[in-house]
Scaffold this motif. Structure first.
Motif, mmCIF file in Angstrom:
data_model
loop_
_atom_site.group_PDB
_atom_site.id
_atom_site.type_symbol
_atom_site.label_atom_id
_atom_site.label_comp_id
_atom_site.label_asym_id
_atom_site.label_seq_id
_atom_site.Cartn_x
_atom_site.Cartn_y
_atom_site.Cartn_z
ATOM 1 N N HIS A 6 64.006 41.366 9.548
ATOM 2 C CA HIS A 6 65.039 40.786 10.414
ATOM 3 C C HIS A 6 65.082 39.263 10.324
ATOM 4 O O HIS A 6 65.774 38.609 11.116
ATOM 5 C CB HIS A 6 64.810 41.230 11.863
ATOM 6 C CG HIS A 6 65.235 42.649 12.103
ATOM 7 N ND1 HIS A 6 66.499 42.991 12.531
ATOM 8 C CD2 HIS A 6 64.574 43.822 11.927
ATOM 9 C CE1 HIS A 6 66.597 44.304 12.621
ATOM 10 N NE2 HIS A 6 65.443 44.833 12.263
ATOM 11 N N THR A 51 70.031 27.824 15.884
ATOM 12 C CA THR A 51 70.169 28.590 14.635
ATOM 13 C C THR A 51 71.149 29.752 14.808
ATOM 14 O O THR A 51 71.509 30.401 13.835
ATOM 15 C CB THR A 51 68.806 29.154 14.175
ATOM 16 O OG1 THR A 51 68.262 29.935 15.252
ATOM 17 C CG2 THR A 51 67.825 28.046 13.814
ATOM 18 N N ARG A 52 71.541 30.032 16.046
ATOM 19 C CA ARG A 52 72.369 31.205 16.390
ATOM 20 C C ARG A 52 71.730 32.489 15.857
ATOM 21 O O ARG A 52 72.399 33.395 15.368
ATOM 22 C CB ARG A 52 73.802 31.061 15.863
ATOM 23 C CG ARG A 52 74.613 29.947 16.528
ATOM 24 C CD ARG A 52 76.104 30.223 16.419
ATOM 25 N NE ARG A 52 76.927 29.142 16.929
ATOM 26 C CZ ARG A 52 77.514 28.208 16.171
ATOM 27 N NH1 ARG A 52 77.320 28.208 14.863
ATOM 28 N NH2 ARG A 52 78.267 27.292 16.723
ATOM 29 N N ARG A 53 70.386 32.538 15.980
ATOM 30 C CA ARG A 53 69.615 33.707 15.556
ATOM 31 C C ARG A 53 68.577 33.984 16.635
ATOM 32 O O ARG A 53 68.177 33.066 17.346
ATOM 33 C CB ARG A 53 68.861 33.386 14.247
ATOM 34 C CG ARG A 53 69.751 32.982 13.084
ATOM 35 C CD ARG A 53 69.791 34.014 11.981
ATOM 36 N NE ARG A 53 68.491 34.574 11.672
ATOM 37 C CZ ARG A 53 68.139 35.847 11.892
ATOM 38 N NH1 ARG A 53 68.986 36.690 12.414
ATOM 39 N NH2 ARG A 53 66.942 36.288 11.565
ATOM 40 N N THR A 92 70.169 40.971 20.762
ATOM 41 C CA THR A 92 71.254 40.325 20.016
ATOM 42 C C THR A 92 72.618 40.947 20.295
ATOM 43 O O THR A 92 73.599 40.588 19.659
ATOM 44 C CB THR A 92 70.952 40.371 18.507
ATOM 45 O OG1 THR A 92 70.588 41.705 18.150
ATOM 46 C CG2 THR A 92 69.798 39.460 18.145
#
Ligand SMILES: Cc1ncc(C[n+]2csc(CCOP(=O)(O)OP(=O)(O)O)c2C)c(N)n1
Ligand SMILES: [Mg+2]
Length: 533
Positions: A15, A61-63, A147
């Motif tokens: 992931h 990081t938008r993660r 998420t």
């Protein structure tokens, strides 16, 4: 044979979750042993620090990001920062070790006797695998939930003996399937709904857009700018949502809406239609009497969060993907004949001044010294209005605050932000009170040579609480003064390059050289005037 630990690491690797933030204890050793070389572990000396670092890292990081802390006491220490991550809607995968399963019944040392209760209610989901072999699947479940919009933290408790358990071939094959599954969020927005909304915007005399942190988080930035320009709508940022959602130097931008019902309705007077995108309606504090909206104003609320839609006191809500909605509205919007609204007052000029500096002078100097692509993180109590007046970044993901307003976010978040965006200058704007809640973030910055620049407004008080005391008419409250803090000495003791600035000219020079130094963190302390109460 594969161990649960190997399968767990493999899941995180698959992931892309190889940067971990943590503070370890004995019950995490079986997970952390022989830590893989393609992983990175960033140590915080108290649990608020890894959670705060991971929060900013994930947002920028938008993660999702991974946090590993030590069983019940570690989770207890993490709780204030977890609250912020929950309100920030940050996808954090938080794990903590637990005592060996067969020792839990006796409450052996460090047993987390009720691990899934500890992080509640500040997680979307909390679990402990029912059996060791399920740990990777439970973690996969957690990653997918974290998420899914509205995103947020999740928690998995990992008993230490689970990591050493072996998977047989069938179990290993099942885990490999779970590891490789994809969960995709289909997005989109009905064109006819977009047309209906745009017809209402077109018919309005004086429309306003109110944006929020989710515009930055879900990358709706360009579409929202296009919509505002095409419809010549003024734009405000909703109160306390973490990011501004709009270029703060744009001629249509009006600033932050003040967080009180009466203040909001005053600011929106004359606007017949308000479209809110990517923010709750609204986060009020303190109680300011008044209608929620001015007489005759209607409100359309677009959010990906069903709870936000359900709890709003006014307006009709649409639950949708924020980016798709903004893009669909932009596609449906017709250019308007409306004339451009007047812009807000320009940024105040920098004037030479000596300490104690007025907050306005300090932040004007700091804003002047930093380049346009600076990523700001602020946690500075009574200074925040002066900060947003003087510092107006034009790019997305450029001014981070804690939507939860739990102090102890700013310093760790600035460190996590600099890790997430190594090529941008990161400048933390701190109050002297706020910086002490997670002060050991300074050690992490120094130890890992994270070149963040920290500016502290030292008024030797919890200034904003004094202002609140006046507003709430509560005189005589103790614990408002902070005499004797040695900010420069404290920072230096952690290995940070720390300086005292005595004038605005020194502030400018020190901020410039702090940003230019890409080898280590810099702290600049300036004495500022106490609040006027
Ligand atoms: C964890 C936590 N504890 C206490 C508070 C209450 N609080 C809000 S602002 C503030 C004072 C901030 O002081 P400082 O950073 O020095 O800024 P100033 O107002 O003095 O400019 C406090 C204690 C909080 N928000 N979070
Ligand atoms: Mg202060």
């Amino acid at each position: 044979m594969t161990s649960v630990r190997q399968a767990t690491l493999d899941l995180f690797r698959t992931h892309g979750l190889t940067t971990w933030f943590g503070n370890p204890g004995s019950s995490e050793l079986t997970l952390l042993e022989d830590f893989p070389e393609d992983f990175r572990y960033v140590l915080g000396l108290q649990e608020m620090v890894p959670v705060g670092m991971a929060d900013a890292y994930a947002q920028i990081t938008r993660r999702p990001a991974v946090v590993n802390v030590h069983t019940a006491p570690g989770m207890g220490n993490a709780q204030g920062a977890l609250y912020n991550a929950f309100v920030n809607k940050t996808p954090l995968i938080v794990t903590a070790g637990n005592q060996r399963r067969f020792m839990q019944n006796q409450y052996c040392l460090l047993t987390n006797i009720d691990p899934t209760t500890v992080p509640k209610p500040f997680v979307k989901w909390a679990a402990e695998p029912a059996i060791a072999s399920e740990a990777p699947a439970v973690l996969a479940h957690a990653i997918h939930l974290a998420t899914t919009p509205p995103m947020g933290p999740v928690f998995v408790s990992l008993p230490m003996d689970d990591m050493q358990a072996e998977l047989d071939d069938t179990q290993a094959a099942d885990v490999a399937v779970v590891r490789d599954r994809k969960v995709t969020h289909a997005v989109g927005f009905p064109a006819d709904l977009a047309e209906q909304i745009c017809t209402r915007i077109e018919a309005a005399t004086s429309p306003a857009l109110i944006v929020g942190g989710d515009v930055d988080r879900y990358d709706a930035w360009d579409a929202v700018i296009g919509l505002a320009e095409r419809t010549q709508s003024v734009v405000w940022t909703a109160p306390i949502t973490g990011w501004s959602g709009f270029p703060e130097n744009h001629p249509l931008y009006q600033g932050l809406l003040p967080p009180g019902a009466g203040w909001v309705s005053q600011a929106l007077t004359g606007r017949d239609l308000v479209v809110v995108i990517g923010a709750p309606v609204f986060r009020y504090y303190p109680r300011v009497p008044g209608p929620y909206l001015p007489q005759g104003t209607s409100l359309i609320h677009i959010t990906n969060d069903p709870d936000e839609a359900a709890r709003a006191p006014v307006g009709d809500a649409i639950i949708a993907d924020v980016r798709s909605a903004a893009q669909a509205l932009l596609a449906a919007a017709k250019p308007t004949q409306r004339s451009a609204p007047p812009p807000r007052a320009p940024i105040p000029a920098v004037e030479h001044a000596e300490t104690p500096l007025k907050p306005e002078s300090l932040w004007a100097a700091v804003g002047h010294a930093a380049p346009a692509d600076t990523l700001w993180v602020s946690e500075a109590g009574s200074n925040e209005i002066a900060i947003t007046t003087a510092i107006r970044p034009g790019n997305p993901l450029s001014h981070l605050t804690a939507a939860g307003e739990g102090l102890g976010f700013g310093l760790p978040a600035a460190v996590g932000a600099q890790l997430a965006a190594p090529d941008r200058p990161v400048v933390a704007l701190m109050g002297d009170g706020s910086m002490h809640y997670a002060i050991t973030a300074l050690w992490t910055a120094a130890h890992y040579k994270i070149p963040v620049t920290i500016v502290v407004a030292s008024n030797a008080e919890y200034g904003i609480l004094k202002e609140f005391g006046k507003w709430e008419k509560t005189p005589g409250v103790p614990g408002m003064d902070l005499p004797g803090l040695n900010v420069v000495g404290t920072a230096a003791s952690y290995g940070v390059d720390a300086h005292e600035a005595h004038t605005t000219d020194e502030v400018i020079k020190l901020v410039e050289s702090g940003i230019a130094d890409r080898e280590r963190p810099t702290l600049i302390n300036a004495r500022t005037t106490p609040v006027d109460v």
